[in-house]
Write an enzyme that holds these catalytic residues in place. Structure first.
Site, PDB file in Angstrom:
ATOM      1  N   ASN A  48      63.254  44.962  -8.402  1.00  0.00           N
ATOM      2  CA  ASN A  48      62.736  46.229  -8.947  1.00  0.00           C
ATOM      3  C   ASN A  48      63.366  46.624 -10.285  1.00  0.00           C
ATOM      4  O   ASN A  48      63.267  47.769 -10.714  1.00  0.00           O
ATOM      5  CB  ASN A  48      62.814  47.342  -7.900  1.00  0.00           C
ATOM      6  CG  ASN A  48      64.234  47.679  -7.491  1.00  0.00           C
ATOM      7  OD1 ASN A  48      65.193  47.146  -8.057  1.00  0.00           O
ATOM      8  ND2 ASN A  48      64.375  48.571  -6.533  1.00  0.00           N
ATOM      9  N   GLU A  76      79.831  55.610 -10.734  1.00  0.00           N
ATOM     10  CA  GLU A  76      79.272  54.401 -11.337  1.00  0.00           C
ATOM     11  C   GLU A  76      79.629  54.287 -12.817  1.00  0.00           C
ATOM     12  O   GLU A  76      79.943  53.193 -13.296  1.00  0.00           O
ATOM     13  CB  GLU A  76      77.754  54.375 -11.125  1.00  0.00           C
ATOM     14  CG  GLU A  76      77.402  54.134  -9.650  1.00  0.00           C
ATOM     15  CD  GLU A  76      75.942  54.356  -9.298  1.00  0.00           C
ATOM     16  OE1 GLU A  76      75.602  54.194  -8.110  1.00  0.00           O
ATOM     17  OE2 GLU A  76      75.131  54.701 -10.188  1.00  0.00           O
ATOM     18  N   TYR A  99      77.496  48.562  -5.103  1.00  0.00           N
ATOM     19  CA  TYR A  99      76.560  48.881  -4.012  1.00  0.00           C
ATOM     20  C   TYR A  99      77.269  49.199  -2.692  1.00  0.00           C
ATOM     21  O   TYR A  99      76.667  49.082  -1.633  1.00  0.00           O
ATOM     22  CB  TYR A  99      75.591  47.714  -3.818  1.00  0.00           C
ATOM     23  CG  TYR A  99      74.421  47.717  -4.786  1.00  0.00           C
ATOM     24  CD1 TYR A  99      73.612  48.853  -4.946  1.00  0.00           C
ATOM     25  CD2 TYR A  99      74.088  46.575  -5.505  1.00  0.00           C
ATOM     26  CE1 TYR A  99      72.531  48.854  -5.819  1.00  0.00           C
ATOM     27  CE2 TYR A  99      72.995  46.578  -6.386  1.00  0.00           C
ATOM     28  CZ  TYR A  99      72.226  47.714  -6.524  1.00  0.00           C
ATOM     29  OH  TYR A  99      71.134  47.718  -7.377  1.00  0.00           O
ATOM     30  N   LYS A 148      68.703  45.302 -14.258  1.00  0.00           N
ATOM     31  CA  LYS A 148      69.222  44.207 -13.438  1.00  0.00           C
ATOM     32  C   LYS A 148      68.799  42.853 -14.051  1.00  0.00           C
ATOM     33  O   LYS A 148      67.964  42.813 -14.972  1.00  0.00           O
ATOM     34  CB  LYS A 148      68.688  44.370 -12.007  1.00  0.00           C
ATOM     35  CG  LYS A 148      69.093  45.704 -11.346  1.00  0.00           C
ATOM     36  CD  LYS A 148      68.642  45.745  -9.893  1.00  0.00           C
ATOM     37  CE  LYS A 148      68.379  47.141  -9.410  1.00  0.00           C
ATOM     38  NZ  LYS A 148      67.924  47.181  -7.999  1.00  0.00           N
ATOM     39  N   HIS A 186      68.412  50.004 -12.043  1.00  0.00           N
ATOM     40  CA  HIS A 186      69.221  50.873 -11.190  1.00  0.00           C
ATOM     41  C   HIS A 186      69.441  52.196 -11.900  1.00  0.00           C
ATOM     42  O   HIS A 186      69.643  52.232 -13.107  1.00  0.00           O
ATOM     43  CB  HIS A 186      70.583  50.231 -10.910  1.00  0.00           C
ATOM     44  CG  HIS A 186      71.548  51.186 -10.289  1.00  0.00           C
ATOM     45  ND1 HIS A 186      71.584  51.416  -8.930  1.00  0.00           N
ATOM     46  CD2 HIS A 186      72.459  52.035 -10.839  1.00  0.00           C
ATOM     47  CE1 HIS A 186      72.496  52.354  -8.673  1.00  0.00           C
ATOM     48  NE2 HIS A 186      73.037  52.743  -9.813  1.00  0.00           N
TER      49      HIS A 186
HETATM   50  P1  DAT Z   1      67.561  52.591  -5.507  1.00  0.00           P
HETATM   51  O1  DAT Z   1      67.823  51.372  -6.354  1.00  0.00           O
HETATM   52  O2  DAT Z   1      66.182  53.140  -5.720  1.00  0.00           O
HETATM   53  O3  DAT Z   1      68.639  53.637  -5.655  1.00  0.00           O
HETATM   54  P2  DAT Z   1      68.779  51.966  -2.933  1.00  0.00           P
HETATM   55  O4  DAT Z   1      70.040  52.567  -3.468  1.00  0.00           O
HETATM   56  O5  DAT Z   1      68.312  52.457  -1.615  1.00  0.00           O
HETATM   57  O6  DAT Z   1      67.566  52.129  -3.968  1.00  0.00           O
HETATM   58  O7  DAT Z   1      68.935  50.382  -2.823  1.00  0.00           O
HETATM   59  C1  DAT Z   1      69.562  49.662  -3.860  1.00  0.00           C
HETATM   60  C2  DAT Z   1      68.766  48.410  -4.125  1.00  0.00           C
HETATM   61  O8  DAT Z   1      68.749  47.612  -2.945  1.00  0.00           O
HETATM   62  C3  DAT Z   1      67.290  48.638  -4.445  1.00  0.00           C
HETATM   63  O9  DAT Z   1      67.079  48.963  -5.804  1.00  0.00           O
HETATM   64  C4  DAT Z   1      66.698  47.304  -4.082  1.00  0.00           C
HETATM   65  C5  DAT Z   1      67.525  46.899  -2.864  1.00  0.00           C
HETATM   66  N1  DAT Z   1      66.846  47.288  -1.630  1.00  0.00           N
HETATM   67  C6  DAT Z   1      66.695  48.534  -1.146  1.00  0.00           C
HETATM   68  N2  DAT Z   1      66.004  48.530   0.000  1.00  0.00           N
HETATM   69  C7  DAT Z   1      65.703  47.226   0.241  1.00  0.00           C
HETATM   70  C8  DAT Z   1      65.013  46.545   1.272  1.00  0.00           C
HETATM   71  N3  DAT Z   1      64.468  47.205   2.299  1.00  0.00           N
HETATM   72  N4  DAT Z   1      64.894  45.201   1.179  1.00  0.00           N
HETATM   73  C9  DAT Z   1      65.441  44.531   0.140  1.00  0.00           C
HETATM   74  N5  DAT Z   1      66.118  45.109  -0.854  1.00  0.00           N
HETATM   75  C10 DAT Z   1      66.247  46.433  -0.811  1.00  0.00           C
HETATM   76 MG    MG Z   2      70.587  53.706  -5.045  1.00  0.00          MG
END
Ligand code: DAT
Ligand code: MG
Length: 151
Positions: free
Chosen positions: A114, A128, A51, A11, A117
Site C-alpha cells: 500500500n 516515529e 511497527y 515504502k 505510511h
Molecule cells: P496503516 O499503514 O494504515 O497505519 P496499520 O498500522 O494497521 O495500517 O498496518 C501497518 C501496515 O501493515 C499496513 O500499512 C499494511 C500492513 N497490514 C495491515 N493490515 C494487514 C493485513 N490484514 N494483511 C497484510 N498486511 C497488513
Molecule cells: Mg499504522
C-alpha cells in the site's frame, strides 16, 4: 495556526514504482511544509521498532521483511492538522477500501503493497519522528506561501 508534525514514509514498493514525486506533490500542493527527508534501507530490527504496535499480528514478520527490503523515503511534514489530514490524503489501510482521490486509492491495489505510511496520532507521530530522525535533521523555516495558505 496550530502547527504539528507527522511522519510520512514511502515504502519500498512506492519508491521502486517511481511514486516519490507524486506523493510529495500531494502533500506539497495541499499546503503542508516539508521539514525533513532521507532515503534509507532500514534494517529488519529497525522495521520491527517502527511497527512494534503490530508485533502480535500474523503479518508482522512479513511486513517487517518488506519494509527492510529496499529504500524507504522518510519525511516529516508540518502544518495545521497534518497528522489527521495526512491520513486522509493517504486513504484507508486496504487500498481496496481507499477512496479514489487518496494516495492508496489512486496508486495501490493490495494491503501488503500500500506504498505509504503515515503516523496515526500525535503520540505515534512524536515517537516515529524520533525513531527515524535526529532533532538536528528537522528544519524550521518560514515558507513563503504560509501567509497565503493560512491567511
Ligand atoms: P496503516 O499503514 O494504515 O497505519 P496499520 O498500522 O494497521 O495500517 O498496518 C501497518 C501496515 O501493515 C499496513 O500499512 C499494511 C500492513 N497490514 C495491515 N493490515 C494487514 C493485513 N490484514 N494483511 C497484510 N498486511 C497488513
Ligand atoms: Mg499504522
Amino acid at each position: 495556526a496550530e502547527m504539528e508534525r507527522t511522519f510520512i514514509a514511502i515504502k519500498p514498493d512506492g519508491v521502486q514504482r517511481g511514486l516519490i514525486s507524486e506523493i510529495i506533490s500531494r502533500f506539497e500542493q495541499k499546503g503542508f511544509k516539508l521539514v525533513a527527508i532521507k532515503i534509507v534501507v532500514p534494517s529488519k530490527d529497525f522495521a520491527k521498532k517502527h511497527y512494534h504496535d503490530l508485533k502480535e499480528r500474523p503479518f508482522f514478520n512479513g511486513l517487517c521483511d518488506f519494509l527492510s527490503s529496499g529504500p524507504v523515503f522518510a519525511m516529516v511534514w508540518e502544518g495545521e492538522g497534518v497528522i489527521k489530514y495526512g491520513r486522509k490524503l493517504i486513504g484507508a489501510t486496504d487500498p481496496q477500501k481507499s477512496e479514489p482521490g487518496t494516495i492508496r486509492g489512486d496508486l495501490a491495489v493490495v494491503v501488503g503493497r500500500n506504498i505509504i505510511h503515515g503516523s496515526d496520532g500525535p503520540e505515534t507521530a512524536k515517537d516515529e519522528i524520533g525513531l527515524w530522525f535526529k532533532p538536528e535533521e528537522l528544519v524550521s523555516y518560514t515558507s513563503n506561501a504560509e501567509k497565503w495558505v493560512y491567511g
